[in-house]
Enzyme design. Structure first.
Site, PDB file in Angstrom:
ATOM      1  N   PRO A  39      -3.025 -11.404  10.742  1.00 55.46           N
ATOM      2  CA  PRO A  39      -3.338 -11.129  12.160  1.00 55.46           C
ATOM      3  C   PRO A  39      -3.614  -9.636  12.339  1.00 55.46           C
ATOM      4  O   PRO A  39      -2.918  -8.813  11.741  1.00 55.46           O
ATOM      5  CB  PRO A  39      -2.054 -11.538  12.894  1.00 55.46           C
ATOM      6  CG  PRO A  39      -0.985 -11.612  11.848  1.00 55.46           C
ATOM      7  CD  PRO A  39      -1.663 -11.891  10.543  1.00 55.46           C
ATOM      8  N   ASP A  40      -4.641  -9.306  13.100  1.00 54.49           N
ATOM      9  CA  ASP A  40      -4.888  -7.890  13.434  1.00 54.49           C
ATOM     10  C   ASP A  40      -4.050  -7.611  14.692  1.00 54.49           C
ATOM     11  O   ASP A  40      -4.436  -7.977  15.811  1.00 54.49           O
ATOM     12  CB  ASP A  40      -6.378  -7.656  13.677  1.00 54.49           C
ATOM     13  CG  ASP A  40      -6.676  -6.164  13.862  1.00 54.49           C
ATOM     14  OD1 ASP A  40      -5.803  -5.438  14.413  1.00 54.49           O
ATOM     15  OD2 ASP A  40      -7.761  -5.724  13.448  1.00 54.49           O
ATOM     16  N   ILE A  41      -2.909  -6.981  14.486  1.00 53.55           N
ATOM     17  CA  ILE A  41      -1.931  -6.844  15.575  1.00 53.55           C
ATOM     18  C   ILE A  41      -2.497  -5.975  16.689  1.00 53.55           C
ATOM     19  O   ILE A  41      -2.420  -6.315  17.873  1.00 53.55           O
ATOM     20  CB  ILE A  41      -0.608  -6.251  15.038  1.00 53.55           C
ATOM     21  CG1 ILE A  41      -0.146  -7.027  13.795  1.00 53.55           C
ATOM     22  CG2 ILE A  41       0.476  -6.273  16.119  1.00 53.55           C
ATOM     23  CD1 ILE A  41       0.995  -6.387  13.044  1.00 53.55           C
ATOM     24  N   LYS A  99     -14.394   1.903  15.825  1.00 54.17           N
ATOM     25  CA  LYS A  99     -13.136   1.142  15.654  1.00 54.17           C
ATOM     26  C   LYS A  99     -12.417   0.984  16.990  1.00 54.17           C
ATOM     27  O   LYS A  99     -11.871  -0.066  17.299  1.00 54.17           O
ATOM     28  CB  LYS A  99     -12.247   1.843  14.635  1.00 54.17           C
ATOM     29  CG  LYS A  99     -11.075   1.007  14.184  1.00 54.17           C
ATOM     30  CD  LYS A  99     -10.362   1.589  12.967  1.00 54.17           C
ATOM     31  CE  LYS A  99     -11.169   1.395  11.698  1.00 54.17           C
ATOM     32  NZ  LYS A  99     -10.567   2.010  10.534  1.00 54.17           N
ATOM     33  N   LYS A 137       8.756 -18.116  -9.200  1.00 54.51           N
ATOM     34  CA  LYS A 137       8.089 -17.023  -9.918  1.00 54.51           C
ATOM     35  C   LYS A 137       6.943 -17.594 -10.766  1.00 54.51           C
ATOM     36  O   LYS A 137       7.138 -18.576 -11.489  1.00 54.51           O
ATOM     37  CB  LYS A 137       9.121 -16.324 -10.812  1.00 54.51           C
ATOM     38  CG  LYS A 137       8.573 -15.092 -11.464  1.00 54.51           C
ATOM     39  CD  LYS A 137       9.591 -14.420 -12.349  1.00 54.51           C
ATOM     40  CE  LYS A 137       8.893 -13.391 -13.210  1.00 54.51           C
ATOM     41  NZ  LYS A 137       9.607 -13.120 -14.439  1.00 54.51           N
ATOM     42  N   ASP A 194      -4.408  -6.059   5.257  1.00 59.33           N
ATOM     43  CA  ASP A 194      -5.417  -6.874   5.928  1.00 59.33           C
ATOM     44  C   ASP A 194      -5.367  -8.332   5.469  1.00 59.33           C
ATOM     45  O   ASP A 194      -5.747  -9.226   6.199  1.00 59.33           O
ATOM     46  CB  ASP A 194      -6.816  -6.303   5.663  1.00 59.33           C
ATOM     47  CG  ASP A 194      -7.007  -4.989   6.414  1.00 59.33           C
ATOM     48  OD1 ASP A 194      -6.596  -4.925   7.584  1.00 59.33           O
ATOM     49  OD2 ASP A 194      -7.534  -4.032   5.824  1.00 59.33           O
ATOM     50  N   ASN A 252       0.864  -1.192   0.000  1.00 57.78           N
ATOM     51  CA  ASN A 252       0.000   0.000   0.000  1.00 57.78           C
ATOM     52  C   ASN A 252       0.894   1.233   0.000  1.00 57.78           C
ATOM     53  O   ASN A 252       2.120   1.133   0.052  1.00 57.78           O
ATOM     54  CB  ASN A 252      -0.960  -0.023   1.193  1.00 57.78           C
ATOM     55  CG  ASN A 252      -0.216  -0.021   2.508  1.00 57.78           C
ATOM     56  OD1 ASN A 252       0.489   0.928   2.839  1.00 57.78           O
ATOM     57  ND2 ASN A 252      -0.340  -1.108   3.262  1.00 57.78           N
ATOM     58  N   PHE A 255      -4.387   3.796  15.022  1.00 57.29           N
ATOM     59  CA  PHE A 255      -4.659   4.859  14.059  1.00 57.29           C
ATOM     60  C   PHE A 255      -5.828   4.423  13.181  1.00 57.29           C
ATOM     61  O   PHE A 255      -6.020   3.230  12.947  1.00 57.29           O
ATOM     62  CB  PHE A 255      -3.424   5.112  13.171  1.00 57.29           C
ATOM     63  CG  PHE A 255      -2.425   6.037  13.819  1.00 57.29           C
ATOM     64  CD1 PHE A 255      -1.682   5.621  14.918  1.00 57.29           C
ATOM     65  CD2 PHE A 255      -2.232   7.327  13.339  1.00 57.29           C
ATOM     66  CE1 PHE A 255      -0.780   6.469  15.527  1.00 57.29           C
ATOM     67  CE2 PHE A 255      -1.329   8.184  13.942  1.00 57.29           C
ATOM     68  CZ  PHE A 255      -0.603   7.762  15.039  1.00 57.29           C
TER      69      PHE A 255
HETATM   70  N1  CTP Z   1      -3.783  -2.780  12.363  1.00 54.94           N
HETATM   71  C1  CTP Z   1      -2.993  -3.800  12.861  1.00 54.94           C
HETATM   72  N2  CTP Z   1      -2.988  -5.011  12.236  1.00 54.94           N
HETATM   73  C2  CTP Z   1      -3.740  -5.236  11.149  1.00 54.94           C
HETATM   74  C3  CTP Z   1      -4.543  -4.191  10.635  1.00 54.94           C
HETATM   75  C4  CTP Z   1      -4.528  -2.970  11.280  1.00 54.94           C
HETATM   76  O1  CTP Z   1      -2.298  -3.606  13.843  1.00 54.94           O
HETATM   77  N3  CTP Z   1      -3.714  -6.416  10.547  1.00 54.94           N
HETATM   78  C5  CTP Z   1      -3.809  -1.476  13.069  1.00 54.94           C
HETATM   79  C6  CTP Z   1      -3.186  -0.335  12.322  1.00 54.94           C
HETATM   80  O2  CTP Z   1      -1.807  -0.201  12.634  1.00 54.94           O
HETATM   81  C7  CTP Z   1      -3.996   0.848  12.829  1.00 54.94           C
HETATM   82  C8  CTP Z   1      -5.377   0.266  12.974  1.00 54.94           C
HETATM   83  O3  CTP Z   1      -5.164  -1.131  13.212  1.00 54.94           O
HETATM   84  O4  CTP Z   1      -3.582   1.269  14.105  1.00 54.94           O
HETATM   85  C9  CTP Z   1      -6.178   0.464  11.742  1.00 54.94           C
HETATM   86  O5  CTP Z   1      -7.216  -0.422  11.747  1.00 54.94           O
HETATM   87  P1  CTP Z   1      -7.838  -1.067  10.424  1.00 54.94           P
HETATM   88  O6  CTP Z   1      -8.898  -2.019  10.824  1.00 54.94           O
HETATM   89  O7  CTP Z   1      -6.800  -1.540   9.502  1.00 54.94           O
HETATM   90  O8  CTP Z   1      -8.410   0.204   9.852  1.00 54.94           O
HETATM   91  P2  CTP Z   1      -8.813   0.422   8.423  1.00 54.94           P
HETATM   92  O9  CTP Z   1      -7.834  -0.094   7.427  1.00 54.94           O
HETATM   93  O10 CTP Z   1      -9.109   1.863   8.414  1.00 54.94           O
HETATM   94  O11 CTP Z   1     -10.018  -0.579   8.420  1.00 54.94           O
HETATM   95  P3  CTP Z   1     -11.496  -0.455   8.001  1.00 54.94           P
HETATM   96  O12 CTP Z   1     -11.541  -1.136   6.700  1.00 54.94           O
HETATM   97  O13 CTP Z   1     -12.208  -1.172   9.104  1.00 54.94           O
HETATM   98  O14 CTP Z   1     -11.807   1.003   7.981  1.00 54.94           O
END
Ligand code: CTP
Length: 400
Positions: free
Chosen positions: A303-305, A337, A286, A276, A208, A323
């Site tokens: 994983p959502d850290i 959130k 490749k 995500d 990204n 954030f």
């Molecule tokens: N985050 C994380 N691990 C992930 C995804 C996000 O730690 N796998 C943390 C980011 O560092 C940030 C926050 O979660 O602090 C953002 O949340 P996220 O759900 O990714 O927000 P958006 O991308 O804005 O998601 P949404 O599609 O729900 O708006």
């Protein structure tokens, strides 16, 4: 002021060594005690006599000085100081440090020490830009070593560019900042930053556009308030700040593991733009074009850290900050959130294209906590970082 601070000053072999004589003076003017060490190459540029006369102390030059060796002199020498300063830090000295060599007094002191180290690099522009030096620099930063300079300008060798040693005043300012007592002294914080790269095959990945600018600014602001900062960063385009422990990672999984390895901390700031999803079974070869049609990529959730750390029963940091980048109904989305993730604060911002915030140098954020939403005026990303660091210092102070 640097009263009662003991600085071990290692003078390497470069034309900039003459500035280190001035540096000794300036440090002493501020009350510091300077123990000088001169490398063999350094002696080609300044004499041991001028160094020891200015420092008012004998200059150390030899690893095999038997009298002091009998008392483990070099170990003692490297640990009795409050800070080791290498000025000028030549390409050769940096390479030795990055590799852990100990084949002369300076490199042995640097390997034997458990004291913080500050480098003031100085070398020819091409030597500075060379991938080998940049690799060594990245390694040294990852080892927690701080750098001041080099600056851009005309060089003694006739070329122009980065490579000039920082001026003595600049080095002194950096040393004073190192010793500054801040409200976050003794606190250990982790910051995640930058994008993650999720491999498709050995040469392709999903990424990204995060530059890592806001995360780097937050890490620098926390460092400036005296915190020990562990900076876990994906492949960002903005360089990591000096004086923090850099842990470079690539994927969300690696970032998650690095966060676990950094715990326990007093606060975790999750500024990374973590992907995500990852490709469920990334190919180790490749992917080739084939007549059978287009490749189909299957995704798996990363994983959502932030969420995982926020819900930890053991080792949950006392303050967890996430954030949120939103494009509409920012407060409602970010408030939801915060609850969903389980973190203490969310720093929300409106990244809709009209704001020009994404990729820009400014930010307009709303701090969401259990007390509600607090809108901050639009300001530079550095100013947002300073304000956030100060708020964190207040919150952590209140918890003590
Ligand atoms: N985050 C994380 N691990 C992930 C995804 C996000 O730690 N796998 C943390 C980011 O560092 C940030 C926050 O979660 O602090 C953002 O949340 P996220 O759900 O990714 O927000 P958006 O991308 O804005 O998601 P949404 O599609 O729900 O708006």
């Amino acid at each position: 002021m640097l009263a009662e601070k003991h600085i071990l000053l290692i003078i390497g072999g470069g034309i900039a060594a003459y500035k280190s004589l001035e540096l000794i003076r300036r440090l002493q003017d501020r009350g510091a005690r300077v123990t000088p060490v001169l490398t063999r190459a350094g002696e080609e540029f300044v004499t041991p006599l001028s160094v020891s006369a200015l420092a008012g102390a004998p200059v150390h030059r030899d690893l095999f000085d038997l009298t002091s060796e009998a008392e483990m002199g070099h170990i003692q020498l490297s640990r009795s100081a409050d800070l080791l300063v290498v000025a000028p830090a030549t390409a050769d000295l940096m390479a030795k440090m990055a590799q852990g060599h100990a084949n002369d007094l300076a490199s042995t002191l640097l390997l034997a020490t458990d004291t913080p180290v500050l480098l003031a690099p100085a070398m020819n522009v091409r030597m500075w830009d060379h991938p080998a030096t940049q690799r060594n620099l990245a390694q040294l930063r990852a080892d927690g070593i701080a750098c001041v300079g080099p600056n851009e300008g005309n060089m003694a060798c006739g070329e122009f560019g980065p490579g000039r040693m920082a001026e003595p005043d600049e080095i002194v300012a950096r040393i004073e900042a190192h010793f500054a007592k801040g409200p976050l002294n003794g606190k250990r914080v982790l910051v995640t930053s930058g994008p993650t790269h999720e491999p498709i095959d050995p040469v392709r990945y999903i990424a990204n556009r995060s530059s890592g600018a806001q995360g780097a600014a937050v890490a620098a602001a926390l460092r400036d308030l005296g915190a020990e900062v562990i900076f876990i960063t994906g492949p960002a385009s903005v360089a990591p700040p000096d004086g923090v422990q850099v842990v470079p990672v690539e994927t969300a999984k690696e970032m998650s593991d690095a966060v676990d390895a950094a715990l326990p901390v007093d606060a975790g700031i999750f500024a990374a733009a973590v992907a995500d999803w990852r490709v469920a079974s990334a190919s180790d070869k490749k992917l080739k074009k084939s007549r059978d049609g287009l490749p189909v990529l299957e995704f798996a959730e990363n994983p959502d850290i932030l969420k995982r750390v926020s819900h930890m029963t053991e080792n949950r940091p006392p303050l967890v900050v996430g954030f949120a980048a939103e494009t509409d109904t920012v407060i409602e989305h970010a408030t939801a959130k915060r609850l969903r993730k389980g973190c203490d604060w969310i720093v929300a911002n409106d990244v809709s294209p009209a704001t020009g915030i994404m990729g820009g140098s400014e930010n307009a954020v709303i701090l969401i906590s259990d007390e509600g939403a607090e809108e901050w005026p639009r300001m530079g990303k550095d100013a947002v970082a300073r304000r956030l660091a100060e708020r964190m210092a207040q919150a952590l102070g209140a918890q003590n």
